[in-house]
Design a protein around this motif. Structure first.
Motif: not given
Length: 91
Positions: A46-50, A24-25, A37-38, A31-32
């Motif tokens: 609630g966490f953040g933005t990459f 899963a990790l 890359s695209r 996926v991130v």
């Protein structure tokens, strides 16, 4: 916390096996990475933005020779924490 400790913590909280938590990790990281890359951004409420930050070409100095050099343009991943995560850390 290193990757192995993170996998163990995920496995404990989700009742997954360590192998499933590792998969899963890895899938999350893939996926991130693919989205970045695209040129897309990944927002997790609630966490953040990459997202990808673009750096323009610029002039620099080689510290060893003191010569002027051109640093090429590049892209770099960045993470911006959301308010909920900042509050969790600070309280």
């Amino acid at each position: 916390m290193n990757k192995a400790e993170l996998i163990s913590a995920i496995a404990d909280r989700t009742k997954l096996t360590k192998k499933d938590a590792d998969n899963a990790l890895k899938a999350f990281i893939d996926v991130v990475g693919d989205e970045l890359s695209r040129g897309e951004k990944v927002q997790l409420a609630g966490f953040g933005t990459f997202e990808v930050s673009e750096r323009a070409e610029r002039q620099g100095i080689n510290p060893r020779t003191k010569e002027s050099i051109t640093i090429p343009a590049s892209k770099s991943p960045k993470f911006k924490a959301m308010k909920a995560l900042k509050e969790r850390i600070n309280n």
